[in-house]
Motif scaffolding. Structure first.
Motif, PDB file in Angstrom:
ATOM      1  N   LEU B  86       0.828  -1.208   0.000  1.00  0.00           N
ATOM      2  CA  LEU B  86       0.000   0.000   0.000  1.00  0.00           C
ATOM      3  C   LEU B  86       0.865   1.262   0.000  1.00  0.00           C
ATOM      4  CD1 LEU B  86      -2.768   1.401   0.185  1.00  0.00           C
ATOM      5  CD2 LEU B  86      -2.613   1.171   2.675  1.00  0.00           C
ATOM      6  N   ARG B  87       1.926   1.243   0.793  1.00  0.00           N
ATOM      7  CA  ARG B  87       2.789   2.415   0.862  1.00  0.00           C
ATOM      8  C   ARG B  87       3.340   2.769  -0.532  1.00  0.00           C
ATOM      9  NH1 ARG B  87       5.764   4.752   4.895  1.00  0.00           N
ATOM     10  NH2 ARG B  87       5.418   2.999   6.316  1.00  0.00           N
ATOM     11  N   ALA B  88       3.794   1.749  -1.256  1.00  0.00           N
ATOM     12  CA  ALA B  88       4.320   1.996  -2.603  1.00  0.00           C
ATOM     13  C   ALA B  88       3.204   2.468  -3.538  1.00  0.00           C
ATOM     14  CB  ALA B  88       4.974   0.721  -3.153  1.00  0.00           C
ATOM     15  N   PHE B  89       2.045   1.869  -3.401  1.00  0.00           N
ATOM     16  CA  PHE B  89       0.894   2.262  -4.229  1.00  0.00           C
ATOM     17  C   PHE B  89       0.557   3.743  -4.027  1.00  0.00           C
ATOM     18  CE2 PHE B  89      -3.690   3.004  -4.404  1.00  0.00           C
ATOM     19  CZ  PHE B  89      -3.985   2.634  -5.703  1.00  0.00           C
ATOM     20  N   LEU B  90       0.457   4.158  -2.766  1.00  0.00           N
ATOM     21  CA  LEU B  90       0.104   5.566  -2.482  1.00  0.00           C
ATOM     22  C   LEU B  90       1.156   6.509  -3.059  1.00  0.00           C
ATOM     23  CD1 LEU B  90      -1.098   5.218   1.232  1.00  0.00           C
ATOM     24  CD2 LEU B  90      -2.513   5.340  -0.847  1.00  0.00           C
ATOM     25  N   HIS B  91       2.419   6.088  -2.988  1.00  0.00           N
ATOM     26  CA  HIS B  91       3.500   6.909  -3.534  1.00  0.00           C
ATOM     27  C   HIS B  91       3.390   7.017  -5.054  1.00  0.00           C
ATOM     28  CE1 HIS B  91       7.546   8.562  -3.986  1.00  0.00           C
ATOM     29  NE2 HIS B  91       7.725   7.681  -4.942  1.00  0.00           N
TER      30      HIS B  91
ATOM     31  N   GLY C  70       3.652 -10.405 -21.548  1.00  0.00           N
ATOM     32  CA  GLY C  70       3.938  -9.418 -20.514  1.00  0.00           C
ATOM     33  C   GLY C  70       5.206  -9.774 -19.763  1.00  0.00           C
ATOM     34  N   LEU C  71       5.901  -8.748 -19.297  1.00  0.00           N
ATOM     35  CA  LEU C  71       7.121  -8.980 -18.519  1.00  0.00           C
ATOM     36  C   LEU C  71       7.091  -8.037 -17.316  1.00  0.00           C
ATOM     37  CD1 LEU C  71       9.865 -10.553 -18.566  1.00  0.00           C
ATOM     38  CD2 LEU C  71      10.849  -8.497 -19.622  1.00  0.00           C
ATOM     39  N   HIS C  72       7.088  -8.628 -16.115  1.00  0.00           N
ATOM     40  CA  HIS C  72       7.024  -7.810 -14.898  1.00  0.00           C
ATOM     41  C   HIS C  72       8.441  -7.444 -14.475  1.00  0.00           C
ATOM     42  CE1 HIS C  72       5.460  -7.080 -10.587  1.00  0.00           C
ATOM     43  NE2 HIS C  72       4.940  -6.176 -11.375  1.00  0.00           N
ATOM     44  N   THR C  73       8.845  -6.238 -14.826  1.00  0.00           N
ATOM     45  CA  THR C  73      10.228  -5.795 -14.628  1.00  0.00           C
ATOM     46  C   THR C  73      10.326  -4.878 -13.420  1.00  0.00           C
ATOM     47  OG1 THR C  73       9.749  -3.990 -16.151  1.00  0.00           O
ATOM     48  CG2 THR C  73      10.821  -5.925 -17.083  1.00  0.00           C
ATOM     49  N   VAL C  74      10.355  -5.461 -12.241  1.00  0.00           N
ATOM     50  CA  VAL C  74      10.358  -4.645 -11.018  1.00  0.00           C
ATOM     51  C   VAL C  74      11.748  -4.063 -10.765  1.00  0.00           C
ATOM     52  CG1 VAL C  74       9.922  -4.632  -8.538  1.00  0.00           C
ATOM     53  CG2 VAL C  74       8.549  -6.079 -10.063  1.00  0.00           C
ATOM     54  N   PHE C  75      11.820  -2.733 -10.773  1.00  0.00           N
ATOM     55  CA  PHE C  75      13.115  -2.100 -10.491  1.00  0.00           C
ATOM     56  C   PHE C  75      13.018  -1.108  -9.323  1.00  0.00           C
ATOM     57  CE2 PHE C  75      12.334   2.077 -12.389  1.00  0.00           C
ATOM     58  CZ  PHE C  75      11.311   1.829 -13.283  1.00  0.00           C
ATOM     59  N   GLU C  76      11.881  -1.054  -8.646  1.00  0.00           N
ATOM     60  CA  GLU C  76      11.682  -0.177  -7.477  1.00  0.00           C
ATOM     61  C   GLU C  76      10.587  -0.806  -6.627  1.00  0.00           C
ATOM     62  OE1 GLU C  76      10.251   3.617  -9.017  1.00  0.00           O
ATOM     63  OE2 GLU C  76       8.832   2.576 -10.314  1.00  0.00           O
ATOM     64  N   HIS C  77      10.523  -0.448  -5.348  1.00  0.00           N
ATOM     65  CA  HIS C  77       9.506  -1.000  -4.439  1.00  0.00           C
ATOM     66  C   HIS C  77       9.447  -2.532  -4.554  1.00  0.00           C
ATOM     67  CE1 HIS C  77       8.140   3.143  -4.185  1.00  0.00           C
ATOM     68  NE2 HIS C  77       7.740   3.158  -5.433  1.00  0.00           N
ATOM     69  N   HIS C  78      10.612  -3.206  -4.503  1.00  0.00           N
ATOM     70  CA  HIS C  78      10.624  -4.655  -4.721  1.00  0.00           C
ATOM     71  C   HIS C  78       9.710  -5.413  -3.754  1.00  0.00           C
ATOM     72  CE1 HIS C  78      14.267  -3.299  -6.811  1.00  0.00           C
ATOM     73  NE2 HIS C  78      14.147  -4.381  -7.557  1.00  0.00           N
ATOM     74  N   ASP C  79       9.671  -4.965  -2.501  1.00  0.00           N
ATOM     75  CA  ASP C  79       8.863  -5.681  -1.504  1.00  0.00           C
ATOM     76  C   ASP C  79       7.364  -5.532  -1.760  1.00  0.00           C
ATOM     77  OD1 ASP C  79      11.197  -6.332  -0.340  1.00  0.00           O
ATOM     78  OD2 ASP C  79      11.047  -4.902   1.314  1.00  0.00           O
ATOM     79  N   ALA C  80       7.016  -4.499  -2.525  1.00  0.00           N
ATOM     80  CA  ALA C  80       5.604  -4.200  -2.747  1.00  0.00           C
ATOM     81  C   ALA C  80       5.036  -4.922  -3.958  1.00  0.00           C
ATOM     82  CB  ALA C  80       5.421  -2.690  -2.921  1.00  0.00           C
ATOM     83  N   MET C  81       5.923  -5.434  -4.810  1.00  0.00           N
ATOM     84  CA  MET C  81       5.452  -6.035  -6.065  1.00  0.00           C
ATOM     85  C   MET C  81       6.002  -7.438  -6.226  1.00  0.00           C
ATOM     86  SD  MET C  81       5.355  -2.765  -8.671  1.00  0.00           S
ATOM     87  CE  MET C  81       6.923  -1.967  -8.309  1.00  0.00           C
ATOM     88  N   GLY C 109      19.450  -3.026  -8.593  1.00  0.00           N
ATOM     89  CA  GLY C 109      18.094  -3.518  -8.446  1.00  0.00           C
ATOM     90  C   GLY C 109      17.392  -3.769  -9.760  1.00  0.00           C
ATOM     91  N   LEU C 110      18.086  -3.578 -10.886  1.00  0.00           N
ATOM     92  CA  LEU C 110      17.447  -3.816 -12.189  1.00  0.00           C
ATOM     93  C   LEU C 110      17.366  -5.313 -12.454  1.00  0.00           C
ATOM     94  CD1 LEU C 110      18.902  -1.262 -14.766  1.00  0.00           C
ATOM     95  CD2 LEU C 110      16.754  -1.186 -13.489  1.00  0.00           C
ATOM     96  N   PRO C 111      16.197  -5.795 -12.864  1.00  0.00           N
ATOM     97  CA  PRO C 111      16.112  -7.217 -13.213  1.00  0.00           C
ATOM     98  C   PRO C 111      16.861  -7.487 -14.526  1.00  0.00           C
ATOM     99  CG  PRO C 111      14.016  -6.125 -13.600  1.00  0.00           C
ATOM    100  CD  PRO C 111      14.912  -5.106 -12.964  1.00  0.00           C
ATOM    101  N   ARG C 112      17.156  -8.764 -14.766  1.00  0.00           N
ATOM    102  CA  ARG C 112      18.123  -9.122 -15.820  1.00  0.00           C
ATOM    103  C   ARG C 112      17.653  -8.864 -17.242  1.00  0.00           C
ATOM    104  NH1 ARG C 112      20.692 -14.764 -13.481  1.00  0.00           N
ATOM    105  NH2 ARG C 112      21.008 -13.962 -11.376  1.00  0.00           N
ATOM    106  N   THR C 113      16.406  -9.205 -17.555  1.00  0.00           N
ATOM    107  CA  THR C 113      15.943  -9.009 -18.926  1.00  0.00           C
ATOM    108  C   THR C 113      15.816  -7.515 -19.227  1.00  0.00           C
ATOM    109  OG1 THR C 113      14.689 -11.051 -18.618  1.00  0.00           O
ATOM    110  CG2 THR C 113      14.232  -9.771 -20.608  1.00  0.00           C
TER     111      THR C 113
END
Lengths: 159, 159, 159, 159
Positions: B86-91, C70-81, C109-113
């Protein structure tokens, strides 16, 4: 004591009405809040925003309390926006509330009611309270949230 | 004599607040109209409609008269919508008004405030008047024009 | 002689797939045009624009000729996604095409692909031709009219 | 051997052109893909969807390869949509591509080019290939993604 003066709304000078058998007047609508939507049929901001908003107002508030009136205030391209063209426009766009054609004037091509209300262009939305006094004057777009609040303020104020 | 009874709004049971240093309560907001927006961060109708509308309310009405409060009422996918997410979402969605996390309950996974208000799902928008009484309960979408009028009715009624 | 060189698309490094039983690869999709939509579930531009557009692509072109991935490329808020949150997101937003979770990397923190494709952020839309070569790389929004033309160009070019 | 026959596009019978000094013809545009947008100025679907889409096509594809041509095919409310009104409409809606007024016909009030192309109403979007042959005929709305692909198919096919 601080008090705001609300001037009476000028009478409507209309050469022809559409969508109504009886010409509406400020007097005949006394007791209702009036939403006056001034538009030109070839004004994109009127077609995209002003007229759809007026239709939403008409469906949101009870007709016994809020009257929606259109005013065709042609101040440019006069030959292109005659009552003949307006009739077809109202039909095609399914505009069902009463629409008056503002009486052509003499000065600068501005029609008379537009001049009397000091309108700067189209779309212009005017709110008139239940006592027939001018309360709001919006040139251009006004958001639904703010407009809903303004109409309700006039509905719920104590005379 | 015909009179409607408006029950007092149930207190908010919140485990954590975001976007505020001091936990808002019904008592601390007495005298203001409260717009309570109950949402889930993974509910498309909340993201597309409810939360943007709540933000528009916040920018349309003065904060001295209308308080906008978010309530994260997670009743499904509990592991997916934790306070960390939620914190990341609000941001990311630039949501700036106070948001409380509804206290997890025991029955059917429904959080406590959601249960106390009898909410059927999200988004739900609740209007609470200046005396802390429940006045409107919308499940799903409500149009801006109608919502603006409802808020104004509570602002302009005489106590 | 003037000729453009189109480099081969880097392989996808994915830790988990959703919406598919068999992990899609560039090799298994050889012969099809591939629309690769890189997104983060808490990125508003992805939710509002990128993912709905990818869904429209999927319904406009025959799946025998165009694959949407689709490719979920999380590079921020890792714990949130996390994948747990992603699963609920895909369910709630009715996203039905295969979605891979980009393999977490070590640098920044950048994912590999994401790193291998030189993506600058999300949403990023990549077009890969039937020979597995990189042909378009859009960071941010691309209009439907232009995207439709780009996909068709790859469909109708002679090998 | 399976082969589709594409008939030649009928010539345009136009009484007056706007936004161009030289009357465009199928012959003068040979070598370009032509997007022919048939509309009426008081048709809401044309104003809201067809004409804005034609403007987007004009800005998406190079004018050396794709020509956008408007055709005012008045088949109802003839007195309301004269060339005088059309001129003002094109000015107010900032429509900058060439627009021809379809020659009034004798049968059923249908103008001649509309009749020759077998159009059922407005908006109608016609695609003509670089050899002047009819390739697509859309009555009503067509999505940008599909239209972009159709235009590109004509651009990239080998003669």
């Amino acid at each position: 004591m601080n008090q705001t003066y609300h001037p009476p709304a000028p009478p409507w000078e209309v050469e022809q009405w559409f969508n109504t058998d009886q010409a509406p007047t400020l007097e005949s609508l006394r007791g209702k809040v009036i939403v006056l939507e001034a538009f030109q049929m070839l004004c994109p901001g009127c077609v995209m925003h002003g007229l759809p908003q007026a239709a939403r107002v008409r469906h949101t508030f009870p007709p016994s309390k809020v009257a929606v009136i259109g005013l065709h205030t042609v101040f440019e391209h006069h030959d292109a926006m005659t009552p003949v063209s307006l009739r077809a426009f109202l039909h095609e766009y399914r505009i069902a509330f009463p629409v008056g054609v503002d009486m052509p004037g003499s000065r600068d091509g501005l029609p008379r009611t537009m001049l009397a209300y000091g309108m700067q262009g189209t779309p212009t939305l005017i709110l008139i309270d239940a006592q027939g006094r001018l309360r709001q004057h919006h040139f251009g777009q006004v958001a639904d949230l703010a407009l809903g609040a303004e109409i309700a303020e006039l509905l719920y104020e104590q005379p």
